[in-house]
Design an enzyme around this catalytic site. Structure first.
Site, PDB file in Angstrom:
ATOM      1  CE1 TYR A 166       8.587   0.608 -13.999  1.00  0.00           C
ATOM      2  CE2 TYR A 166       8.683   1.244 -16.310  1.00  0.00           C
ATOM      3  CZ  TYR A 166       8.155   0.454 -15.307  1.00  0.00           C
ATOM      4  OH  TYR A 166       7.206  -0.498 -15.611  1.00  0.00           O
TER       5      TYR A 166
ATOM      6  CB  ALA B 129       7.004  -2.602  -9.907  1.00  0.00           C
TER       7      ALA B 129
ATOM      8  CB  SER C 160       4.500   1.409 -12.016  1.00  0.00           C
ATOM      9  OG  SER C 160       3.546   2.348 -11.547  1.00  0.00           O
TER      10      SER C 160
ATOM     11  CG  LEU D 177      -2.012  -1.150   1.148  1.00  0.00           C
ATOM     12  CD1 LEU D 177      -2.948  -1.060   2.347  1.00  0.00           C
ATOM     13  CD2 LEU D 177      -2.833  -1.155  -0.153  1.00  0.00           C
ATOM     14  CB  THR D 178       3.539   2.437  -2.294  1.00  0.00           C
ATOM     15  OG1 THR D 178       2.883   2.247  -3.564  1.00  0.00           O
ATOM     16  CG2 THR D 178       4.431   1.235  -1.988  1.00  0.00           C
TER      17      THR D 178
ATOM     18  CG  LEU E  95      -1.110  10.456 -21.617  1.00  0.00           C
ATOM     19  CD1 LEU E  95      -0.511  11.852 -21.643  1.00  0.00           C
ATOM     20  CD2 LEU E  95      -0.863   9.757 -22.949  1.00  0.00           C
TER      21      LEU E  95
ATOM     22  N   PRO F 237      -1.241  18.880 -19.687  1.00  0.00           N
ATOM     23  CG  PRO F 237      -0.151  18.115 -17.745  1.00  0.00           C
ATOM     24  CD  PRO F 237      -1.502  18.289 -18.350  1.00  0.00           C
TER      25      PRO F 237
ATOM     26  CB  THR G 128      10.304  -1.560  -4.962  1.00  0.00           C
ATOM     27  OG1 THR G 128      10.085  -0.928  -3.705  1.00  0.00           O
ATOM     28  CG2 THR G 128       9.057  -2.340  -5.354  1.00  0.00           C
TER      29      THR G 128
ATOM     30  CE  LYS H  36       8.801  -4.055 -14.186  1.00  0.00           C
ATOM     31  NZ  LYS H  36       7.999  -4.728 -13.117  1.00  0.00           N
TER      32      LYS H  36
ATOM     33  CB  THR I 219       7.589  -2.688 -18.747  1.00  0.00           C
ATOM     34  OG1 THR I 219       7.417  -1.614 -19.665  1.00  0.00           O
ATOM     35  CG2 THR I 219       8.973  -2.538 -18.124  1.00  0.00           C
ATOM     36  CG  ASP I 220       6.452  -1.528 -23.937  1.00  0.00           C
ATOM     37  OD1 ASP I 220       6.655  -0.908 -22.872  1.00  0.00           O
ATOM     38  OD2 ASP I 220       5.645  -1.121 -24.809  1.00  0.00           O
TER      39      ASP I 220
END
Ligand code: NAD
Ligand code: DAU
Length: 365
Positions: free
Chosen positions: A179, A109, A111, A61-62, A219, A234, A126, A183, A151-152
């Site tokens: 990041y 993670a 993220s 629970l971050t 986003l 933005p 983490t 990963k 992740t890609d």
């Protein structure tokens, strides 16, 4: 797509009739990071699809984890929530002793790329060391499958003027942000644990997800929330950067297939052949919400900003029959509807500590 639902159902049936892979009693799955965006969607998908499975969510629970997200399943007897940190070896081992899981799916993670640029340390702790603790627990107590949600972004980016190029599982690791470097480090460690210790691992590398419970720093939900509040939208740099958007439910279905039928030691790319520029995404959101494009504000670019991500999902399609099912036009409508119907969820988030984050990231940008 060429694979109908019934075809997929048949695959599962074949699988259940032939595999001796799982023990006779019910399957126990530990899902780390299940109070976050994709992890919670995965918990819902699995509880709904496999009423016999026991799902245990381990989450620290971050700022990104929300217990209220899991409210609908808290009373489900097949579900258990445990507040713990994947870096906390003692707590993780204790949980393994109690639950004897068959499968671990590691979503937990840090993220957000922008936060990793502001402060990399927690990403390394983490995303890399937490992964190590989870795998050490799997080695100590035994596991049938450890699945790493990657992740890609580990592949770096592609140039805008080469639309013929895509990320395959053979594309070299080439990271841009703290990041993505964290990963990628975790992925290499997962593969090392497979080769060195024989840990039965799989890795999935997915493109950008969107859908319900997406944290408003990212986003799509950020633009929805700002547009609804008539605040500036933005867009970093010129807004030409391309992402390959996938509806979160399709990602969950892919992971479900991989943990059941994927080959141990393998990496599977997951993506939607749905490339769009950031600017187009923001314009679509304006249109759907009836807000003027004049809200769009171009702001300073992200440092080291990746230009384009594009997944080649041939391997998971050929081996496991996976295809994205939700078209972007439908997925974005469903997502916007969810944000309109669940204002309390995201308004609670953006009215708290998030305001300081927003101030730091966006004021005078
Ligand atoms: P998120 O930030 O919404 O959720 C992360 C969750 O992990 C939160 O519930 C948080 O509380 C928990 N967590 C963080 N640190 C923890 C720790 N030390 N111990 C236990 N729990 C911890 O993230 P997300 O967008 O749902 O992403 C989930 C996973 O999928 C991540 O591993 C991410 O790298 C990967 N991924 C995300 C996307 C995407 O588009 N969002 C795409 C591909 C891969
Ligand atoms: O590709 C998978 C990755 O997708 C995951 O591994 C990450 O966990 C996830 O956060 C996401 O990373 P991105 O950096 O692509 O997502 P984000 O939503 O932060 O940004 C998407 C694009 O939009 C990116 O080009 C930056 C741009 N952007 C983002 C924000 C938050 C803006 O222009 N303005 C913004 O305010």
């Amino acid at each position: 797509g060429c694979f109908s639902q019934s075809f997929l159902a048949k695959r599962y049936k074949i699988y259940y009739n032939t595999q001796t892979y799982f023990k006779e009693d019910r399957i126990m799955i530990i899902v780390t990071g299940g109070a976050g965006f994709i992890g919670s969607n995965f918990v819902f998908h699995m509880l709904n699809k496999y009423p016999d499975y026991r799902m245990i969510c381990l989450d620290a629970l971050t700022y990104a984890g929300n217990l209220s997200t899991l409210e609908p399943v808290m009373d489900n007897p097949n579900f258990r929530f445990v507040k713990a940190d994947i870096r906390d070896r003692e707590a993780v081992y204790k949980l393994f002793e109690e639950e004897k899981p068959d499968i671990v799916v590691n979503f937990a993670a840090e993220s957000h790329v922008d936060r990793s640029i502001e402060n990399p340390s927690i990403f390394l702790e983490t995303n890399i060391l937490g992964t190590q603790v989870m795998m050490d627990a799997c080695r100590k107590y035994g596991i049938k499958r450890y699945h790493q949600v990657s992740t890609d972004e580990v592949y770096g980016d592609l140039p805008l003027d080469r639309p013929d190029l895509f990320f395959t599982e053979e594309t070299p690791i080439h990271t841009s942000s703290p990041y993505s470097a964290s990963k990628a480090s975790a992925d290499l460690l997962v593969l090392a644990y497979h080769r060195t210790f024989g840990l039965p691992v799989t890795i999935s590398r997915c493109s950008n997800n969107y859908g319900p419970y997406h944290f408003p720093e990212k986003l799509i939900p950020l633009m929805i929330a700002n547009a609804l509040n008539d605040k500036p939208l933005p867009v970093y740099g010129t807004g030409e950067n391309v992402r390959d958007w996938l509806y979160v439910e399709d990602h969950c279905k892919a992971i479900d297939l991989i943990i059941h039928n994927g080959r141990v030691g393998e990496v599977y790319n997951i993506g939607g052949h749905n490339e769009m520029t950031n600017l187009d995404i923001v314009k679509i959101i304006c249109k759907e919400l009836g807000k003027p494009e004049s809200l769009i504000t171009f702001v300073a670019d992200r440092k080291g900003h990746d230009m384009r991500y594009a997944i080649d999902p041939t391997k998971i399609h050929n081996e496991l029959g996976w295809l994205p099912e939700t078209k972007f036009a439908d997925g974005i409508k469903k997502t916007i509807k969810w944000y309109l119907e669940n204002k309390e969820w995201w308004e609670t988030i953006i009215s708290g500590e998030y305001q300081n984050y927003y101030e730091r990231m966006y004021s005078n940008r």
